[in-house]
Scaffold this active site. Structure first.
Site, PDB file in Angstrom:
ATOM      1  N   SER A 197       0.829  -1.191   0.000  1.00 58.09           N
ATOM      2  CA  SER A 197       0.000   0.000   0.000  1.00 58.09           C
ATOM      3  C   SER A 197       0.877   1.259   0.000  1.00 58.09           C
ATOM      4  O   SER A 197       1.608   1.493  -0.954  1.00 58.09           O
ATOM      5  CB  SER A 197      -0.949  -0.037   1.205  1.00 58.09           C
ATOM      6  OG  SER A 197      -1.985   0.911   1.076  1.00 58.09           O
TER       7      SER A 197
ATOM      8  N   ASP B  87      -8.992  -4.569  -6.111  1.00 64.54           N
ATOM      9  CA  ASP B  87      -8.605  -3.704  -4.989  1.00 64.54           C
ATOM     10  C   ASP B  87      -9.654  -2.609  -4.800  1.00 64.54           C
ATOM     11  O   ASP B  87      -9.940  -1.846  -5.716  1.00 64.54           O
ATOM     12  CB  ASP B  87      -7.235  -3.073  -5.283  1.00 64.54           C
ATOM     13  CG  ASP B  87      -6.643  -2.373  -4.078  1.00 64.54           C
ATOM     14  OD1 ASP B  87      -7.396  -2.010  -3.156  1.00 64.54           O
ATOM     15  OD2 ASP B  87      -5.416  -2.178  -4.057  1.00 64.54           O
TER      16      ASP B  87
ATOM     17  N   HIS C 297      -7.396  -5.471  -1.704  1.00 60.68           N
ATOM     18  CA  HIS C 297      -6.178  -4.769  -1.287  1.00 60.68           C
ATOM     19  C   HIS C 297      -5.188  -5.710  -0.612  1.00 60.68           C
ATOM     20  O   HIS C 297      -3.985  -5.586  -0.770  1.00 60.68           O
ATOM     21  CB  HIS C 297      -6.555  -3.621  -0.348  1.00 60.68           C
ATOM     22  CG  HIS C 297      -5.452  -2.645  -0.104  1.00 60.68           C
ATOM     23  ND1 HIS C 297      -4.831  -1.950  -1.114  1.00 60.68           N
ATOM     24  CD2 HIS C 297      -4.854  -2.233   1.046  1.00 60.68           C
ATOM     25  CE1 HIS C 297      -3.907  -1.156  -0.607  1.00 60.68           C
ATOM     26  NE2 HIS C 297      -3.897  -1.312   0.697  1.00 60.68           N
TER      27      HIS C 297
END
Length: 824
Positions: A679, A752, A786
């Site tokens: 991330s 995601d 994610h």
């Protein structure tokens, strides 16, 4: 004679194919699998989760799977209005479920006979999918939900007859809500699939016209969201699955409907059980924001569905400044300790943090029968972050946030003495971990609403206990008159033991507490501690799920950045590490923002926690001969308005310091270092490869690389792109893809849904690096979000990381010598 470029590339490719340690193979579906020792670790079933009853006399042991199969993750999913919906279960889409429940008395032997009277296996269908568990506040009953091929069921069991659970309904709908216990703990407030709902709306195969959005001069700076509505068909689907029938169901299974079906964003019964606070979503819907920003009504209903009071008719959440709030009532909730009193916050500054204001918010209240004007309780200097309650309902605690200083403060107010100066209970930087006094211990009252656990004039605080030696959790008792605190207990060094709840306490004695305890080599187990005589009783005896990794060494290391900022990391070394050996090193990190160097340098985490390797963890690289500087601090320090102006310089200096420390300790080869992150850590990784030559390669998972695609801020960035174009461009690694001259592995879930990290970010970063002649690999994982959940995706990610770092870091000298070789 020098080789032509094409010939040199062929040599590199041949070499790379030969550099694989242990076989990394593809299964029949094309997924890679890592070495078997990594598979065995990742496949290990985790210990059960533990859900204590509110009085802590009972424990629910919840069995869990290690990972779901790709077939579970690839089920049909609807992505609507910021929600991922399972149309079969009428619930939020889940990728994994709990698999079984066992009820155990707290005083039962932790490793005793499972057939004894204090240990009950809750009967349910084989391979049942348990999607949720909830205790009633009287600790006599618990509810659990099970997903089937026909929907979602709500079950209830009592501690008196745990082996005879009763199904309350098979029409539970948890798309936007769930279920809540009524104050009598004998009824459940829940949302059901409406009777006669009908089949899913048929989508038009041919468009009926263009999809149009429009705006006429209204500013609406919103963060970038995913899974949004895109057309009228989406609107109809969302309305179909999100519309529910509110009902109260008794322990006998009898249901009473409340009002007509609507889209309920939230429902909450009053302490006296006579009213329900409901928030209903209204049309028109937005194609730019999630359902949480749609128009909505906040109302009080009677149990017959009658309207008692409309708190607010909230328009679409547009025209709200960055880091601002909407005007009108917000954070509406019931006041604990009173039959039916509402409390909420209202902005006094128009919701704009950039406006000068003596007080930013005020707290309002109104009591049943809601036939008078709301009463202002008090004003709050900074932005209200919530209200909590002491045992005496006339004493409340407000928490406020000073955005300019990134500061948090809690004040205790005596409503019986409105002119009295409030008592400061906490006043610190939001990043000041050392100064955190701990959270006030809260308990459910007889209605299920929470108040502070209080003995006379004393409250209790449970804290993480951040310190220069790592986290050492604690229990404190605080005198509300003098504000002096007494340290009742603190975790011993060398272990990580954290208080989970206070079981009993009195003004004249120390409390009895439940703790969770672990060490680097022993898994988390629960204990009962009597702080009066320091006696300890084990409540669980869970075994180590991965004993094969217990030889791994780890320690907390501290060092300094070039500008003197203190930094830290957890250094991991392989189980077979030989003193004096310099290993290839991986630096894994995630940048965080701070106002000052003092708080930035504080230690977080603990070196005494149980070493776990689950899912896509990078710690599996330890089994392949790497040293790892884990959670290496990458502070970005400065004024909250401009700290990103020096983002690049600060992370490069922090990375250099981490490498230097590992090299100074003699455990790392500074010429064989890789970097990785997930991330925002992926964003950091790409920037480090673009702006320094410290690393041989990087792994960037689920990142965002072009900040112009998040134009109204990201992380703690407050400026919009148009207010800081140069900064957005300077810190976007996409804009510097021509400088990424070290191999970069990009991994991203195709689904995601994290704000800002669109899958497109990795795709375009790959194109940019590839187009500029860089070495780059893009792995898009089907059906993953994610984080990656399916076993096949997890093992593939492990194989990719090991392969990439083995090729370009561990064996970096071999690759370089082949590329630079000039003779035949």
């Amino acid at each position: 004679m020098k080789l032509e470029v094409s010939q040199r590339l062929i040599c590199v490719c041949l070499l790379l194919s030969c550099l694989q340690v242990e076989s990394i193979l593809a299964d029949e579906n094309g997924y890679l699998t890592p070495p078997q020792n990594v598979i065995d670790i990742i496949d290990a079933a985790p210990e059960p989760a533990v859900r204590f009853s509110p009085d802590a006399n009972w424990m629910l042991l919840v069995d869990r799977d290690a990972m779901p199969d790709i077939s579970d993750v690839s089920r049909r999913m609807l992505q609507l209005a910021g929600v991922r919906i399972d149309p079969v279960a009428n619930s939020r889409f889940a990728t994994s479920y709990d698999r079984g429940l066992t009820l155990r008395r707290r005083d039962a032997a932790p490793d005793g006979d499972r057939n004894e009277t204090a240990h009950f296996k809750i009967p349910m269908a084989k391979n049942a999918k348990v999607s949720g568990v909830s205790w009633a506040h009287d600790s006599q009953t618990f509810a659990f939900t099970i997903v089937t091929e026909n929907g979602q069921q709500l079950w209830l069991a009592s501690v008196d007859q745990p082996t005879e659970p009763r199904m309350l309904t098979d029409r539970l709908n948890t798309v936007l809500g769930g279920f809540d216990w009524m104050p009598d703990a004998k009824h459940v407030l829940c949302q059901l699939v409406p009777e006669g709902r009908g089949k899913e709306p048929v989508q038009n195969r041919a468009p009926t016209g263009p999809n149009i959005q429009e705006s006429y001069g209204n500013k609406s700076p919103t963060r970038t969201y995913q899974d949004l509505l895109t057309n009228a068909d989406d609107e109809n689907l969302f309305e179909h699955y999100a519309t529910t029938q509110l009902a109260v169901i008794g322990l006998d299974g009898k249901a009473r409907k409340i009002g007509e079906p609507q889209i309920f964003a939230s429902v909450n019964p009053s302490p006296d059980g006579e009213s329900i606070l409901v928030t209903t979503v209204q049309r028109p819907f937005s194609y730019l924001m999630t359902y949480r920003s749609f128009p909505r009504k906040i109302q009080c209903w009677g149990l017959d569905g009658s309207l008692q009071f409309t708190v607010a008719d909230v328009p679409m959440d547009e025209n709200i400044p960055i880091e601002g709030v909407r005007t009108g009532p917000r954070n509406v909730d019931w006041k604990s300790g009173e039959p039916a009193t509402l409390v909420w916050a209202e902005a006094l500054d128009g919701g704009d943090p950039n406006v000068e204001a003596e007080h930013r918010d005020r707290i309002m209240t109104l009591s049943a029968p809601f036939n008078t004007e709301p009463i202002p309780l008090l004003k709050v200097e900074h932005r209200s972050f919530g209200v909590s309650y002491m045992a005496d309902p006339s004493v409340i605690v407000t928490t406020e946030y000073d955005r300019d200083r990134r500061w948090i403060r809690s004040l205790m107010h005596n409503l019986k003495s409105p002119g009295e100066t409030p008592t400061v209970l906490m006043d610190r930087s939001i990043r000041d971990r050392y100064g955190d006094p701990g959270s006030i211990a809260m308990v459910p009252d007889e209605t299920g609403h929470y108040v502070a656990r209080q003995d006379g004039g004393y409250i209790y605080r449970l804290g993480a206990g951040a310190s220069p030696k790592g986290n050492l959790p604690f229990v404190d008792r605080q005198d509300l008159t003098t504000l002096e605190t007494e340290r009742l207990w603190r975790c011993a060094e060398g272990t990580y033991e954290s208080p989970t709840r206070i079981v009993s306490s009195s003004e004249s004695t120390k409390p009895t507490i439940v703790t969770s305890k672990e060490t680097p080599t022993t898994p988390t187990n629960y204990y009962l501690r009597d702080l009066n005589d320091d006696s300890v009783k084990a409540l669980t005896a869970f075994a180590d799920p991965t004993p094969q990794i217990r030889g791994i060494k780890k320690q907390l290391v501290t060092y300094e950045r070039a500008d003197g900022v203190p930094l830290s990391a957890t250094l991991y070394l392989p189980a077979d590490y030989q003193e004096g050996t310099r290993l290839p090193l991986i630096v894994w990190a995630y940048p965080r923002e701070f106002n000052d160097a003092k708080t930035a340098g504080q230690i977080s985490g603990s070196p005494s926690r149980f070493t776990r390797m689950r899912s896509i963890t990078h710690l599996t690289l330890l089994t392949q001969g790497y040293a790892i500087m884990d959670a290496a601090t990458m502070p970005v320090i400065g004024d909250p308005e401009t700290m990103n102006d020096t983002f690049i310089e600060q992370i490069v200096d922090a990375a250099q310091a981490a490498i230097d420390k590992a090299a100074e300790m003699g455990v790392a080869d500074p010429n064989r270092v890789g970097v990785g992150g997930h991330s925002y850590g992926a964003f950091m990784t790409a920037n480090l490869l673009a702006h320094c030559d410290l690393f041989k390669a990087g792994v960037a998972r689920s990142g965002a690389f072009n900040r112009t695609l998040t134009p109204f801020g990201f992380q703690s960035e407050r400026r919009a792109f148009w207010d800081a174009k140069d900064i957005y461009m300077a810190i976007s690694p996409f804009m510097h893809a021509d400088k990424v001259n070290e191999p970069l592995l990009l991994i991203h879930g195709e689904n995601d849904n994290n704000s800002g990290t669109f899958p497109l970010q990795s795709k375009r970063m790959y194109q940019a690096v590839k187009g500029n002649g860089g070495t780059v690999r893009l792995v898009m994982l089907p059906y993953e979000s994610h984080g990656y959940r399916a076993r096949q995706s997890v093992l593939h990610t492990q194989a990719e990381m090991i392969n990439w770092f083995d090729t370009y870091v561990k064996n970096a000298s071999n690759v370089e010598s082949t590329v630079t070789s000039g003779s035949e």
